[in-house]
Write an enzyme that holds these catalytic residues in place. Sequence first.
Site, PDB file in Angstrom:
ATOM      1  CE  LYS A 148      -3.710   2.605   0.831  1.00  0.00           C
ATOM      2  NZ  LYS A 148      -4.765   2.797  -0.180  1.00  0.00           N
ATOM      3  CE  LYS A 176      18.121   7.647   1.615  1.00  0.00           C
ATOM      4  NZ  LYS A 176      18.911   6.743   2.479  1.00  0.00           N
ATOM      5  NE  ARG A 233      23.945   0.283   0.440  1.00  0.00           N
ATOM      6  CZ  ARG A 233      23.452   1.504   0.587  1.00  0.00           C
ATOM      7  NH1 ARG A 233      24.087   2.382   1.344  1.00  0.00           N
ATOM      8  NH2 ARG A 233      22.324   1.859  -0.001  1.00  0.00           N
ATOM      9  CB  VAL A 246      25.611   8.117   0.856  1.00  0.00           C
ATOM     10  CG1 VAL A 246      26.166   9.476   0.424  1.00  0.00           C
ATOM     11  CG2 VAL A 246      25.751   7.109  -0.278  1.00  0.00           C
TER      12      VAL A 246
END
Length: 462
Positions: free
Chosen positions: A201, A237, A291, A294
């Site tokens: 959704k 981002k 991981r 950034v």
Amino acid sequence: MLKRVLIANRGEIALRVLRTCREMGIDTVVVYSEADADSLPVQLAGRAVCIGRAKAAESYLNQNAILTVAKATGCDGIHPGYGFLSENADFADACIQAGLTFIGPDGDAMRRAGDKAAARGLMQEADVPVTPGSEGIVETAQDALTAAERVGYPVLLKACAGGGGRGIRRCDSEEELPAAFAEAKAEAKACFGDDRMYLEKLVENPRHIEVQILADRFGNVIYLGDRDCSIQRRNQKLIEEAPAWNIKEDMRRRMGEAAVRAARAVGYENAGTVEFLVDGEQFYFMEMNTRIQVEHGITELVCGVDLIREQLRIASGLCLEIKQEEVRVTGHAIECRINAEDPGKSFLPCPGQVEFLHMPGGMGVRVDSALYQGCVLSPWYDSLIAKVMVHAPTRLLAIRKMRRCLEEFALEGFATNAEFSYQILHHPAFVLGGNSTAFLEETLSELLEFSRKVDSVTEELT
């Protein structure tokens, strides 16, 4: 403790790991492609070895070449950074089979967290909230239609092995779904070699909040605050903040505790990030990144913890140095990702040579970048060229500091998004904070028009 680490990455993250290893007395070997022969990590490495041509498949994704170099140079560990092989479970397994320490979670934990559909089931068992969606994989468009009818439109079709915004399609009606399903499967197959899909959704206009976790092999798991990554374009981002602004402390704590449960559910070890969608007073598990991120630097600024150092210590078999009750989040940090791209031309990547470069500095300023004057930016890789980070006692002071930093940032040779980010930092809605992931979509034309006016006035004056 690890003695010699091979750094299987490039750019600023390779440089970041290199510096931390050097501070810890760990020898380093940097692998590089022909395109990166003159890069800063190569020039500063204890030893550097070329492993192939510019194409990532022939260099940074060449597992055999990386493992061969690691063994031949006497390395006992491999740090994958982010991107490339950092979330490749088979590579993590291959490192262990070769007698090397993979500086990250093991392959099994990656598979449990990386398979988005399976991870949803694990999170539900661990009492971590998830968005309504399909029960596992949707094999066909008809299966997706059935699931969508049950949860209600709009929905998101998502690749089980997805990441970086790839293999995702929004559907607002059943008429759109079959074509979107085919497109998403094809993109997932091309990007990840895995076309399995699931459905969720769509939480419209949520905030994108992520929680940094650390886990060692002794069962210790902690969270180090949160980051707001809602300022993004097409799931990429652009500006991140730590901590997330205007989040109630009880909800912040519950998200952190849910992130710890999520890490335990997949048997996680090392540094990782649990990402949530926040809708008002409710939050939902989105995915787990297995991981270093950034944007890890802004967590380091507010928590005072060197996450790369912790990765290396955990991988060396040491327990966490810090307990949950000792974690302190102080002040506010902001990161702007500076990309070699032209916002005025649909954010077209702009590789080239750096003809002039001046990076900002001063108290509370950190710039992670492998650029130097005269270096050539390759068209083969990601357009990220620098991460400008600031830390200040309050969010408003951090915004002002970042504005000043972007005023100082000067690069000639190709276009960047620095000015575009500068405009965002002046937008009233950004200054108020707490924006959703729709912020850039809603303000993009306004921001670009303002930039065009600035360029026009600048041309007239010069």
